[in-house]
Design a protein around this motif. Structure first.
Motif, PDB file in Angstrom:
ATOM      1  N   ASP A  51       0.846  -1.441   0.029  1.00 39.04           N
ATOM      2  CA  ASP A  51      -0.180  -0.180  -0.005  1.00 39.04           C
ATOM      3  C   ASP A  51       0.875   1.324  -0.101  1.00 39.04           C
ATOM      4  O   ASP A  51       0.194   2.261   0.141  1.00 39.04           O
ATOM      5  CB  ASP A  51      -1.027   0.032   1.306  1.00 39.04           C
ATOM      6  CG  ASP A  51      -1.912  -1.046   1.225  1.00 39.04           C
ATOM      7  OD1 ASP A  51      -2.282  -1.381  -0.033  1.00 39.04           O
ATOM      8  OD2 ASP A  51      -2.290  -1.456   2.222  1.00 39.04           O
ATOM      9  N   ASP A  53       2.555   4.402  -0.995  1.00 36.08           N
ATOM     10  CA  ASP A  53       2.055   5.588  -1.922  1.00 36.08           C
ATOM     11  C   ASP A  53       2.977   6.886  -1.887  1.00 36.08           C
ATOM     12  O   ASP A  53       2.941   7.461  -0.951  1.00 36.08           O
ATOM     13  CB  ASP A  53       0.573   5.912  -1.769  1.00 36.08           C
ATOM     14  CG  ASP A  53       0.094   6.748  -2.732  1.00 36.08           C
ATOM     15  OD1 ASP A  53       0.958   6.914  -4.018  1.00 36.08           O
ATOM     16  OD2 ASP A  53      -1.087   7.343  -2.809  1.00 36.08           O
ATOM     17  N   ARG A  54       3.889   6.793  -2.757  1.00 33.23           N
ATOM     18  CA  ARG A  54       4.742   8.012  -2.914  1.00 33.23           C
ATOM     19  C   ARG A  54       5.380   8.429  -4.418  1.00 33.23           C
ATOM     20  O   ARG A  54       5.226   7.381  -5.171  1.00 33.23           O
ATOM     21  CB  ARG A  54       5.874   7.769  -1.954  1.00 33.23           C
ATOM     22  CG  ARG A  54       6.882   6.487  -2.424  1.00 33.23           C
ATOM     23  CD  ARG A  54       7.887   6.326  -1.696  1.00 33.23           C
ATOM     24  NE  ARG A  54       8.830   5.331  -2.034  1.00 33.23           N
ATOM     25  CZ  ARG A  54       9.811   4.639  -1.436  1.00 33.23           C
ATOM     26  NH1 ARG A  54       9.991   5.092  -0.054  1.00 33.23           N
ATOM     27  NH2 ARG A  54      10.736   3.744  -1.997  1.00 33.23           N
ATOM     28  N   TYR A 109      10.998  12.909  -1.646  1.00 35.80           N
ATOM     29  CA  TYR A 109       9.512  13.008  -1.867  1.00 35.80           C
ATOM     30  C   TYR A 109       9.152  14.381  -2.644  1.00 35.80           C
ATOM     31  O   TYR A 109       8.362  14.442  -3.882  1.00 35.80           O
ATOM     32  CB  TYR A 109       8.760  13.055  -0.610  1.00 35.80           C
ATOM     33  CG  TYR A 109       7.250  12.659  -0.832  1.00 35.80           C
ATOM     34  CD1 TYR A 109       6.823  11.539  -0.464  1.00 35.80           C
ATOM     35  CD2 TYR A 109       6.448  13.977  -0.939  1.00 35.80           C
ATOM     36  CE1 TYR A 109       5.654  11.275  -0.386  1.00 35.80           C
ATOM     37  CE2 TYR A 109       4.945  13.850  -0.914  1.00 35.80           C
ATOM     38  CZ  TYR A 109       4.409  12.581  -0.699  1.00 35.80           C
ATOM     39  OH  TYR A 109       3.289  12.490  -0.946  1.00 35.80           O
ATOM     40  N   GLU A 205      -0.004   9.237   5.700  1.00 33.87           N
ATOM     41  CA  GLU A 205      -0.213   8.396   4.573  1.00 33.87           C
ATOM     42  C   GLU A 205       1.235   7.452   4.487  1.00 33.87           C
ATOM     43  O   GLU A 205       2.224   7.753   5.111  1.00 33.87           O
ATOM     44  CB  GLU A 205      -0.121   9.100   2.934  1.00 33.87           C
ATOM     45  CG  GLU A 205      -1.126   9.882   2.724  1.00 33.87           C
ATOM     46  CD  GLU A 205      -2.465   8.802   2.423  1.00 33.87           C
ATOM     47  OE1 GLU A 205      -2.240   7.761   2.273  1.00 33.87           O
ATOM     48  OE2 GLU A 205      -3.650   9.490   2.784  1.00 33.87           O
ATOM     49  N   VAL A 207       4.175   5.883   3.276  1.00 31.30           N
ATOM     50  CA  VAL A 207       5.210   6.334   2.251  1.00 31.30           C
ATOM     51  C   VAL A 207       6.300   5.390   2.163  1.00 31.30           C
ATOM     52  O   VAL A 207       7.395   5.468   1.259  1.00 31.30           O
ATOM     53  CB  VAL A 207       5.684   7.792   2.341  1.00 31.30           C
ATOM     54  CG1 VAL A 207       4.476   8.703   2.102  1.00 31.30           C
ATOM     55  CG2 VAL A 207       6.296   8.114   3.918  1.00 31.30           C
TER      56      VAL A 207
END
Length: 211
Positions: A51, A53-54, A109, A205, A207
């Motif tokens: 899962d 997400d980045r 990021y 989130e 990352v």
């Protein structure tokens, strides 16, 4: 019902409108805080590594454009002892290396998010950290964890210049790091100081994840 927005919050929102599209998940500190974590540690079964997400852009075709930046290794892999040798995988290595890790991670990021948005037009992205704060999380649970808040300014440029985003200042992001996951959240406004707000454990989130 949402609480009325203060004049300072409204001004901060206006000042950072351009930041929304240049990378990062935005959170309003006036929102719900989510599940209460009694021992401070995020449960191991809350996230799956699939899962993550980045931003992860492909290298640009234009050789003059910016290259994507690799995300850093976990802090316990890069910490060193008093003799400069790699330190053991201990809880203290997570804490002492956390601020450096978070700063390096945030640079990657934001740079990669900038490249995702502007692709070969991207020319400059510079993140300057202005302050940081760390807080080890004490718990009887297995493993160790730390909260990190950093504040920074950011300069960006593209070619042609007329499509360049505005520079950002007073950006605050918060991170949660343990031996398995890294969670990131961003304050929705111009930060006026360091705080672990929003709490990345409940509003962040995923990352990064370590099997």
């Amino acid at each position: 019902m949402n609480r009325p927005r203060s004049r300072r919050t409204l001004l901060a929102s206006i000042a950072t409108t351009a930041a929304v599209g240049t990378g990062g998940f935005e959170y309003d500190s006036s929102g719900a805080t989510g599940t209460n974590l009694e021992d401070g540690i995020v449960p191991a079964d809350r996230y799956e590594c699939s899962d993550v997400d980045r931003p992860d852009p492909e290298p640009p075709a234009d050789e003059d454009a910016l290259e994507p930046q690799e995300y850093p290794s976990p802090p316990w892999e890069t910490s060193t002892d008093a003799d400069g040798d790699p330190s053991d995988d201990t809880p203290s290595s997570i804490v002492y290396g956390a601020s450096r890790y978070v700063t390096a991670f945030e640079r990657a990021y934001r740079r990669n998010a900038f490249l995702d948005r502007y692709q070969s037009a991207a020319r400059t992205v510079d993140l300057h950290r202005t302050a940081y704060r760390t807080a080890p999380i004490d718990s009887d649970a297995t493993g160790d964890a730390v909260l990190v808040a950093i504040q920074y300014n950011m300069a960006m440029a593209t070619r042609p210049a007329d499509v360049a985003p505005r520079d950002e200042w007073g950006v605050r992001v918060t991170y949660y790091i343990d031996e398995r996951v890294v969670l990131r959240a961003r304050y929705n406004g111009v930060a006026e100081g360091l705080a672990f707000d929003p709490d990345p454990r409940t509003r962040g989130e995923l990352v990064a994840c370590f099997d």
